[in-house]
Design an enzyme around this catalytic site. Structure first.
Site, short mmCIF file in Angstrom:
data_model
loop_
_atom_site.label_atom_id
_atom_site.label_comp_id
_atom_site.label_asym_id
_atom_site.label_seq_id
_atom_site.Cartn_x
_atom_site.Cartn_y
_atom_site.Cartn_z
N VAL A 12 31.96 -43.92 27.33
CA VAL A 12 32.59 -45.12 27.58
C VAL A 12 33.86 -45.20 28.44
O VAL A 12 34.27 -45.91 29.10
CB VAL A 12 32.96 -45.90 26.00
N LYS A 100 35.16 -47.15 16.47
CA LYS A 100 34.98 -48.07 15.34
C LYS A 100 35.42 -47.00 14.12
O LYS A 100 35.85 -47.56 13.18
CB LYS A 100 33.43 -48.33 15.20
N GLU A 124 37.95 -54.90 20.39
CA GLU A 124 36.59 -55.65 20.79
C GLU A 124 35.30 -54.84 21.12
O GLU A 124 34.49 -55.37 20.54
CB GLU A 124 36.85 -56.43 22.12
N GLU A 185 25.44 -41.68 19.21
CA GLU A 185 26.50 -41.00 18.80
C GLU A 185 26.54 -39.41 19.25
O GLU A 185 25.22 -38.96 19.37
CB GLU A 185 27.00 -41.17 17.50
N LYS A 200 30.80 -50.43 11.34
CA LYS A 200 31.03 -51.83 11.97
C LYS A 200 30.81 -53.10 10.96
O LYS A 200 31.87 -54.01 11.11
CB LYS A 200 29.79 -51.90 13.07
N GLY A 297 25.79 -48.59 25.14
CA GLY A 297 25.68 -48.41 26.36
C GLY A 297 27.10 -48.26 27.11
O GLY A 297 27.89 -48.84 26.75
N1 HSE Z 1 25.86 -45.21 19.05
C1 HSE Z 1 26.22 -46.51 18.78
C2 HSE Z 1 25.09 -47.63 18.81
C3 HSE Z 1 27.08 -46.77 20.08
O1 HSE Z 1 23.94 -47.03 18.98
O2 HSE Z 1 25.18 -48.62 18.62
C4 HSE Z 1 27.68 -48.36 20.10
O3 HSE Z 1 28.66 -48.20 19.21
#
Ligand code: HSE
Length: 410
Positions: A12, A100, A124, A185, A200, A297
């Protein structure tokens, strides 16, 4: 010109730098000035990078540079990310993040710290990758009491489930593809065991209900037991399986949970496939609102981080509008006090006897065809704690050698 620092140059972080320079013109048009990445902090060396001169290893350089007013934090190690975020906010620098794990655990504390130092803390990108969800929830839906938020919040697991369902790929092969695409991850256990979805849903629930919902209060199950057999069976019953994060109010109670759920093909989340995420928010004035897009992504997530950078540069402390409080009391209700039905895949020694016992315990079960040593069925709906007790009795019986999978049927 606004100078910013990027800390963490992984998938990212590198995407953020790429978006800032590739989209420099459009960003300048929207912001009215240029954004310059003055520093990139990472422990690794990137001598061949076009940004090689910007790399540093000492966070104090950023902290002590008055020109840097915004820090974009994309560090994989949550402990380090949390420490740097606290230091940056305490120095009056705004922080935007995709982390997160940090937001889910320390969101209330970091928002308060930001307020105290007239800085912003925006996140965000922490939920739904490129999908705008945090800002719409706290700004556009501000007039609503939110009753429920639920969704497909992890791109990796949705990709795996889709590949298993559509292409009959094995769990391992599908996971390998998700990793190769940069969705997973660093340790994909966080994806497949549901922890990422849990973090999340905690962020969304905290935002929706105003009290910090901590990850360890949310019952979480992943998709590691899922088999092609389960997919086939549920498809026969006109259902598919999705890993859902759910949080909702029922009177004074708040329920929150993460688990694979069997949902009917006409459920609004059933056709959300591959790496896409979707979040369904039920407001008391709007009714159902659905958010949909790429949930993981490099560039989709980076685009959300850069949008936060632009927002901070343009509007100052937007995170003042986000308020959720840390509370000591337990306020997430016991998930076992909800009603559900189970889809069960069990290994049996005597199918006929096992089926008779299943009918005795679970009532009018829906049975799927299968091998002699396997019994798959859907129970009647009941309180989860009652079903759990019956399942325990079933698993102890002489005819049942193992319970291989359990999926809640919504
Ligand atoms: N590993 C996470 C997913 C990345 O696959 O959603 C995005 O938060």
């Amino acid at each position: 010109m606004r100078s910013i620092a990027v800390i963490g140059y992984g998938v990212v972080g590198s995407g953020v730098v790429e978006v800032i320079y590739n989209n420099a013109e459009v960003i300048e048009r929207k912001l009215g000035e240029k954004i310059e990445v003055k520093y990139i902090l990472d422990l690794r060396d990137f001598p061949d990078s076009p940004y090689a001169t910007k790399f540093i290893k000492d966070f104090n350089i950023i902290l002590n540079d008055p020109e840097v007013s915004v820090v974009a934090e994309m560090i994989t190690n949550a402990k380090v990310a949390y420490e740097y975020t606290k230091q940056a906010l305490s120095a009056g620098k705004s922080v935007v993040t995709s982390s997160k794990a940090v937001v889910a655990q320390y969101g209330a504390e970091l928002l308060a710290l930001a307020r105290e130092h007239n800085a912003a803390y925006l996140f965000e990108a922490s939920v739904g990758g490129g999908i705008p969800i945090i800002r719409p929830m706290h700004q556009c839906l501000a007039a609503n009491e939110i009753d429920e938020v639920e969704g497909i919040l992890n791109g990796t697991t949705n990709y795996i489930l889709t590949k298993m369902f559509r292409e009959k790929l094995s769990f391992e092969d599908a996971l390998g593809q998700a990793q190769a695409n940069g969705y997973a991850e660093l340790n994909p256990a966080a994806d497949v065991e549901g922890l990422d979805t849990c973090r999340k849903i905690c962020i969304l629930a905290s935002l929706a209900f105003g009290r910090h919902v901590y990850p360890d209060r949310v019952h979480t199950e992943g998709i590691t037991s899922m088999s092609l057999q389960d997919m086939d069976n549920l498809n026969q019953a006109d259902m598919t399986v999705k890993l859902l994060g759910r949080a909702y109010r029922k009177g004074d109670q708040l329920f929150a949970m993460v688990c694979p759920c069997a949902i009917s093909h006409d459920h609004p989340l059933a056709n959300v496939e591959d790496v896409f995420n979707a979040i369904l928010v039920k407001g008391n004035a709007t009714g159902d609102v659905m958010f949909y897009g790429k949930g993981a992504g490099k560039l989709p997530t980076a685009s959300a981080v850069v949008a936060d950078i632009i927002d901070v540069c343009k509007n100052g402390d937007r995170s003042k509008d986000i308020s959720w409080k840390a509370v000591d009391v337990e306020f997430v209700s016991d998930y076992q006090l909800e009603k559900t039905a189970f889809y069960l895949r069990t290994e049996v020694t005597d199918r006929r006897k096992a089926l008779n016992y299943a009918k005795k315990l679970f009532g009018n079960v829906r049975v799927f065809d299968g091998a002699e040593n396997e019994l798959c069925f859907i129970t009647e709906t009941a309180l989860e704690n009652q079903l759990a007790g019956k399942l325990e009795a079933f698993s102890q019986s002489a005819e049942v050698s193992a319970v291989k999978n359990k999926i809640r049927v919504l």
